[in-house]
Design a protein around this motif. Structure first.
Motif: not given
Ligand code: FES
Length: 204
Positions: A134-137, A160, A163-165, A178
């Motif tokens: 999603h955004l790299g966490c 994750c 945002h809950g992936s 996401p």
């Molecule tokens: S960075 Fe958004 S869910 Fe992992």
């Protein structure tokens, strides 16, 4: 007919010639001066080469169910030694209809795995790039056996928190989160049973 040159004109002419030669030579120096760093900027430095170089991970002491981390090319690498329940969960999740891309058709896989249509070189070892698509966490390893259940049908894997992936133990993303893709897998190979080389793969 050409007019004979006066002595003073001869000197000026000779001086002008010298200046032209000198300025050409200086031009050459300037070009060389510019060209050297320019060429240099195209040559990878030792540091840059070592940053992109393959890394070795000694997993000989990695216990079943545990994960070992490393950094390769600035990205987190996760190596998970799968247990029987984890392998069972991966199988069950595959046929559950809960995964977005169960066969990793849209996944970033190294050539060896693409040709084998698999996410693993060895059943008991899962190697992933630990960067959420999603955004790299950084997703974390979680299991239902530890009471960390996020939704019905979640059989454990990587979660994750940004945002809950959710991903399964093989890094395959669940539907309705996401993240749009499975976790990528880096090129890797086994040097021997307990040593993995990340950043290199067996030629196919
Ligand atoms: S960075 Fe958004 S869910 Fe992992």
């Amino acid at each position: 007919m050409k007019k004979p040159m006066k002595n003073s004109e001869k000197v000026n002419h000779a001086r002008r010639k010298t200046l032209v030669i000198a300025s050409s030579a200086l031009g050459g120096v300037a070009v060389a001066g510019v060209a050297t760093p320019f060429l240099g900027s195209w040559m990878p430095s030792e540091k840059a080469k070592s940053v992109g170089a393959p890394i070795e991970m000694d997993i000989s002491k990695l216990p079943p169910g545990a994960q070992q981390r490393a950094v390769w090319r600035g990205k987190a690498i996760y190596v998970l030694r799968m247990t029987e329940p984890m392998l069972k969960a991966v199988k069950e999740t595959e046929s559950s209809g809960l995964l977005l891309d169960p066969n990793s058709e849209a996944s970033d896989l190294p050539e060896t795995l693409k040709s084998e249509q698999s996410r693993q070189l060895r059943d008991d070892i899962m190697v992933l790039i630990g960067v959420c698509t999603h955004l790299g966490c950084a997703p974390t390893l979680q299991g239902v056996d530890k009471g960390q259940s996020h939704t019905p049908g979640w059989l454990g894997g990587f979660f994750c928190a940004c945002h809950g992936s959710k991903y399964d133990y093989a890094g395959r993303v669940y539907r309705g989160v996401p993240a749009p893709k499975n976790l990528p897998i880096p090129p890797y190979r086994f040097e021997n049973d307990g040593l993995i080389v990340i950043g290199e793969e067996e030629t196919v």
